[in-house]
Design an enzyme around this catalytic site. Structure first.
Site: not given
Length: 698
Positions: A14, A115-116, A619, A634, A638
């Site tokens: 430009m 501008d380029e 358990c 369950h 844990h």
């Protein structure tokens, strides 16, 4: 086709772009000598752009406005606006975007500066040649095109530039083989026709004019662009390179304007680019290495293979400020102040860039130049850029350059004085986009991620107790939320099968979904998970305090009360309704630990647990009978508790160590009782997963 002549490349520049932007805003400036200046504290400000009308009077860039007025009394000045104590170039950047958008309609572009832009016209040229099918190109299609090396000056007696241009153009067109679409010179000519069309479109859409260079690579295109300005374009063919390079200084060539170009002229004793052709490739490789030597060997013959990289956006976003003369920064407070001002501008521009282009920068660079310092050309350092936050950016930048201060970190002065400060953001990546239910975004604390909202705190807090899967999961982003939805559905199915939930009464002001309690059996401690909203109902009756189900209570640590989650709904059996009697059944006395007296005022007593009917499994971790259908969840519970304990660093949920345990030898201590480091302040309460994943405020 000869090597190095396969492509058609152009550079559009430009003409005095800042001046054109000001002239579009103020049409009265058109056709008059004018300049753009920034600041006005000294001699009217410094000139950064000059119109061609003013250049005729000797006005140049980097000249003070007061001095320019002496050369051109009628010089008109337009000033750059200021923001954050420095020049604000926003309107020029916006104008540049307009131009780049128009250029991109014609070919692939690489934005080189505000501008380029480079353009690869190869594909567009091939398409145009197919349409022409051997038809000749008319001189009127190249109304502003100059052909480098033409006319040959044989029999040309005029000195008028326009007549010389037309004469050279006609000579060039007469030599073109229009029936051979593979001819490199014909391809360059088609590229020039396309650039004529592009320039006309840019001017009609934006009002801006530009100059263009057309050749086979970026180096020659840039040289061609500056040959005839303004609002003109120049074509440089491969045959014109020897004559062009015979008087072209080495420093004028792209990528040879710095230290490499200086070393070339010094080591080889050359001044012009064409003089390099007298050296063999092996000689150049001996001086500059294999890669650079081969590049120089090709370049002096007009051959370069650097591609045009598709890019309409800048690779970096930055801002800087000079402090010449007495304005140099001599104190740490001054440096910190201006770093913050630069960071404020950088933050604004980065946020705007992210909104418009959906990308984020990942690296912050800070550059400085100091008066009389050992780094005369300045130095730069970089670090990670994690947030677009101006105060943090300025602090990080100051930390990067603090050791450059020879006055010492404890001194208020800064030495040597700083004459330039620069901040820039680079390493752009595509901005991440996540759905609202993405657990990854939730855990990483992405402020832009929208989390699901619910009147119940259960769904959001439930994320913390989901156990990680060892194998690849096939669940979607909302798998954790779906887990609790399934639990709610199971509860509803159980209620429909004949199990009923008792009424719940509470005097607490917390939401019912956040109630918790801790129950103990004879050998271990149980911690429950969050209960989904809707499984517990509130009643206005105050006579059913003993029939609470899944109620939250507060347990007390050494430093204070901590909310503890309930036992997972997967293994909590519904309770039988109990009367309002003051007596407790034997099962209660055996299974539950009596809460502290202070808790009786706000919390109800723990209720007995009973197992689901049907198949049961024991358990090993808590010695509880659990339904086989719920055993997997369950165990996950844990695992979550163990993970929580590992982060909390507390033994509140672990079985007590027997008194008879032998003491540890020497000074060694258990890792679980190691005191926190000085960098991590001691917490008043036991930390949970909730506090661990909570987003840290910035």
């Amino acid at each position: 086709m000869a090597r190095g002549r396969e492509r058609v490349v152009a550079l559009a520049d430009m003409d005095c772009f800042y001046v054109q932007v000001e002239q579009r805003l103020e049409p009265a400036l058109r056709g008059k000598p004018c300049a753009v200046v920034q600041y006005k504290t000294w001699k009217g400000g410094g000139i950064i752009a000059v119109s061609y009308e003013a250049r005729a009077f000797g006005v140049t860039r980097n000249m003070w406005a007061a001095d320019a007025k002496k050369l051109c009394p009628d010089l008109l000045l337009a000033r750059v606006p200021e923001a954050h104590g420095k020049a604000d170039l926003t309107k020029y950047r916006e104008a540049s975007k307009e131009v780049m958008e128009v250029m991109s309609r014609f070919a692939v572009i690489e934005r080189a500066s505000i501008d380029e832009a480079y353009m690869d016209l190869t594909s567009a040229v091939q398409e145009r040649l197919q349409k022409l099918q051997g038809q000749p190109i008319l001189a009127g299609q190249l109304a502003t095109t100059h052909i480098e090396g033409f006319p040959d000056n044989l029999g040309v007696k005029t000195e008028d530039k326009e007549e010389l241009r037309q004469c050279g153009l006609h000579q060039w067109l007469e030599l073109l083989p229009f029936s051979d679409p593979s001819n490199p010179d014909l391809q360059l000519t088609i590229g020039a026709v396309i650039m004529e069309e592009m320039r006309a479109t840019v001017e009609s859409v934006t009002g801006f004019r530009c100059s263009v260079g057309i050749s086979h690579n970026k180096v020659l295109a840039k040289l061609a662009c500056g040959r005839n300005k303004p609002n003109k374009q120049t074509l440089v063919s491969q045959s014109s390179v020897p004559q062009l390079f015979s008087t072209m200084p080495v420093s004028n060539i792209r990528n040879l304007g710095g230290k490499l170009g200086a070393s070339v002229t010094e080591l080889l004793g050359v001044e012009y680019m064409g003089q390099l052709s007298q050296f063999s490739e092996s000689q150049l490789q001996t001086h500059f290495g294999d890669k650079t030597g081969s590049w120089l060997y090709d370049l002096c013959r007009g051959i370069d293979h650097d591609p045009v990289k598709p890019r309409q956006l800048p690779k970096s976003i930055g801002c800087s400020k000079n402090f010449p003369g007495r304005t140099a920064l001599v104190s740490q407070n001054q440096v910190q102040h201006w770093l913050l001002q630069l960071a404020l501008e950088l933050e604004e521009r980065l946020n705007k860039d992210q909104e418009e282009n959906n990308r984020v920068a990942k690296q912050l660079s800070v550059g400085i130049r100091m008066r009389g310092g050992k780094h005369a050309s300045g130095l730069s350092r970089c670090c990670a850029l994690s947030h677009y936050d101006a105060p943090k950016i300025s602090r990080d930048a100051f930390a990067l350059i603090q050791n450059c201060n020879t006055a010492g970190g404890q001194q208020a002065a800064w030495s040597p004085p700083i004459t330039l400060l620069q901040l820039s953001a680079t390493k752009f990546l595509e901005a991440p986009t996540v759905s609202s239910g993405d657990i990854t975004a939730f855990l990483t604390g992405d402020s832009h991620c929208t989390q699901p909202t619910s009147s119940s705190a259960t769904i959001s807090n439930a994320k913390f107790l989901e156990s990680p899967k060892k194998g690849p999961s096939k669940k979607g982003a909302n798998s954790i939320q779906l887990f609790f939805q399934r639990m709610a559905e199971k509860k509803q199915a159980q209620a429909a099968a004949g199990f009923s939930l008792p009424d719940v009464t509470t005097k607490r002001t917390e939401p019912a979904a956040l109630k918790s309690t801790i129950c103990h059996d004879k050998e271990s401690t149980l911690v429950s998970s969050w209960s989904p909203k809707g499984l517990v109902e509130q009643s206005s009756s105050s006579s059913n305090l003993d029939s609470l189900h899944n109620q939250l209570s507060l347990t007390r640590s050494e430093t204070g009360p901590v909310e503890t989650p309930l036992v997972s709904q997967a293994h909590v059996a519904p309770l039988e309704e109990l009367g309002a009697s003051s007596e407790r059944p034997d099962l209660w006395k055996e299974e539950c630990v009596q809460p502290a007296p202070a808790l009786f005022q706000e919390e109800a007593d723990c209720l007995a647990l009973r197992s689901f009917p049907g198949n049961q499994m024991l358990c090993e971790k808590c010695n509880q009978q659990v339904s086989v259908w719920e055993f997997t969840e369950h165990l996950d519970y844990h695992l979550a508790v163990e993970l929580q304990n590992s982060f909390s660093g507390s033994s509140s949920f672990r079985p007590p160590v027997p008194v008879s345990s032998p003491p540890t030898k020497g000074k060694s201590k258990s890792k679980t009782h190691t005191a926190p480091s000085a960098k991590r302040p001691k917490q008043d309460t036991v930390r949970t997963l909730d506090s661990f994943f909570k987003q840290v405020p910035h």
